[in-house]
Design an enzyme around this catalytic site. Structure first.
Site, mmCIF file in Angstrom:
data_model
loop_
_atom_site.group_PDB
_atom_site.id
_atom_site.type_symbol
_atom_site.label_atom_id
_atom_site.label_comp_id
_atom_site.label_asym_id
_atom_site.label_seq_id
_atom_site.Cartn_x
_atom_site.Cartn_y
_atom_site.Cartn_z
ATOM 1 N N TYR A 39 23.354 58.995 47.704
ATOM 2 C CA TYR A 39 22.095 59.437 47.096
ATOM 3 C C TYR A 39 21.987 58.973 45.643
ATOM 4 O O TYR A 39 21.584 59.742 44.766
ATOM 5 C CB TYR A 39 21.942 60.968 47.195
ATOM 6 N N TYR B 87 17.709 70.007 57.992
ATOM 7 C CA TYR B 87 18.470 68.788 57.703
ATOM 8 C C TYR B 87 19.652 68.743 58.659
ATOM 9 O O TYR B 87 20.406 69.707 58.771
ATOM 10 C CB TYR B 87 18.970 68.791 56.251
ATOM 11 N N ASP C 156 23.290 73.601 65.116
ATOM 12 C CA ASP C 156 23.983 72.765 64.143
ATOM 13 C C ASP C 156 24.712 73.693 63.171
ATOM 14 O O ASP C 156 24.128 74.204 62.228
ATOM 15 C CB ASP C 156 22.949 71.888 63.414
ATOM 16 N N LYS D 3 32.444 69.326 58.941
ATOM 17 C CA LYS D 3 32.771 69.746 57.586
ATOM 18 C C LYS D 3 34.078 70.529 57.481
ATOM 19 O O LYS D 3 35.141 69.950 57.321
ATOM 20 C CB LYS D 3 31.610 70.520 56.970
#
Length: 428
Positions: free
Chosen positions: A17, A144, A245, A274
């Site tokens: 990013y 997201y 998710d 993660k």
């Protein structure tokens, strides 16, 4: 880092990013232990991000390190096609023990967004096995799910991260996101948009996918558990598989081992990533039901068409197994509760600050929504000067610290946020 390394990094290394012309400043970390990141100059920073939600037990954890060292003496990697190994078997057994009994088939991959791709491919292949060509997914705005293409197609289409790719992505269905927050009263109108879409397009929709309870990068919103319960009922009524998710929220972050437990519902597919390895090495998993797995396996081509090169990596599997064993000691529950209580004590009073719109707290997540856009580079620099590592975005300053953080270190994080709110030059 020395001047030569810094210049090389600036000119040649593309960070996430960030721009290659005017990149955001980078800080050289030479080591990490516990909740502290050590800079090249020896300064220690309290890590408020758990390396993007992953390092839940802190850094250089002796149990996790031992698992890696023990495994690397045997093998660091072996292909998973036609081969299995004890580390993968042990991990998958743990995952099945940890999740609802319905989810008894595990597909391993190497990152969270790939676990989403895997889930979507599973659903498409599932419907194909039933002779139906369903390829559209239903989700909600402000979501997201990752940066790969299928994952982007179910993330908010107006999210600035992905907007440029809209013309290339498959078109899916987006309902309005719920406005009933986790701690407020349930508003039945939250369901109206979703219900209209699923009623009208039920024969086109392959699956529903949601981030349960916590919408992450889409705005760090915490919505009411009743919303999940209602969605599950609609999915069951229309026989549409439900995907959760839990890449960011899984493994205790919200005060439950999985966020969907707040609503007491069970998905048909569960995506994990993660924190699965405690922030040591990349790994993800997609768990599904026997029904979906059998449907895929009993139809042409007779297998699931996906196979990442590093699928079932022995190092990742061994450390993930050790990570889950740490969680099963149940210390995390008191740790997360302690963080939540302290966040209420130290962050909640900031709700009265003129630059604050809202404060949101759930488990080991603290969010400060500001009234102005944040100058990320300037605020990042300010936080480093305060001895903390916090990475804000848009109008949000949020922290997701390691569960092992002390009262003192957590107060350093919240004090730094308080000071930042008083600095006009940190906002645009």
């Amino acid at each position: 880092m020395n001047l030569s390394d810094a210049l090389f990094d600036y000119k040649h290394i593309w960070h996430p990013y960030s721009s290659m012309i005017k990149p955001l400043p980078c800080y050289s970390i030479i080591s990490a232990k516990g909740v502290y990141l050590t800079l090249k100059n020896g300064q220690k920073l309290v890590d408020g991000m758990s390396s993007w939600w992953s390092a839940i037990h802190g850094y250089n954890h002796p149990v996790l390190n031992r698992a890696l060292k023990k495994q690397i003496q045997k093998m660091s990697h072996v292909m998973f096609g036609g081969i299995t190994h004890p580390s993968a078997i042990a991990l998958c057994r743990k995952l099945i023990q940890l999740t609802p009994s319905k989810l008894d088939c595990v597909f391993l991959s190497d990152s969270g967004s790939i676990s989403i791709e895997v889930a979507m491919k599973m659903i498409i292949q599932y419907w194909n096995s039933l002779g139906q060509n369903r390829k559209k997914f239903l989700t909600i705005l402000n979501g997201y799910h990752g940066d790969t293409f299928a994952a982007m197609s179910i993330s908010d289409p107006n999210n600035s991260i992905h907007q440029i790719y809209n013309n290339f992505l498959p078109k899916n269905f987006f309902a309005q996101s719920p406005v009933s927050s986790f701690h407020s009263s349930w508003n039945k109108n939250d369901l109206v948009s979703f219900k209209k879409i699923i009623e009208k397009h039920s024969l086109q929709i392959a699956g529903v996918i949601l981030e349960p309870i916590v919408q992450g990068v889409g705005g760090m919103n915490f919505y009411h558990p009743t919303y999940l319960k209602k969605i599950k009922k609609l999915c069951d009524y229309y026989h549409i598989p439900l995907i959760f998710d839990e890449i960011a929220t899984g493994f205790g972050r919200t005060g439950k081992i999985f966020a969907f437990e707040h609503a007491n519902v069970i998905p048909d597919i569960l995506c994990l990533g993660k924190a699965i390895t405690g922030g040591t090495i990349t790994l993800a998993a997609t768990l599904t039901s026997r029904n979906i797995a059998d449907r895929i396996s009993n139809s042409k081509p007779g297998c699931f068409m996906h196979g990442p090169t590093y699928m079932g990596n022995p190092l990742a599997c061994s450390v993930a197994y050790a990570n889950i064993k740490i969680l099963q000691s149940n210390e995390w529950q008191n740790q997360v509760l302690h963080i939540e209580r302290q966040l209420y004590k130290n962050l909640l009073p900031l709700r009265e600050h003129p630059r604050v719109i809202d404060i949101r707290i759930l488990g080991a997540i603290g969010v400060v929504e500001c009234s102005q856009i944040i100058n990320i580079a300037m605020m990042q620099k300010f936080f480093v000067e305060q001895g903390v590592w916090i990475r804000p975005f848009k109008k949000l300053i949020y922290i997701v610290p390691p569960y092992i953080i002390s009262t003192y270190a957590l107060k350093q994080l919240t004090n730094a946020i308080k000071k930042a709110l008083n600095k006009k030059f940190l906002f645009i």
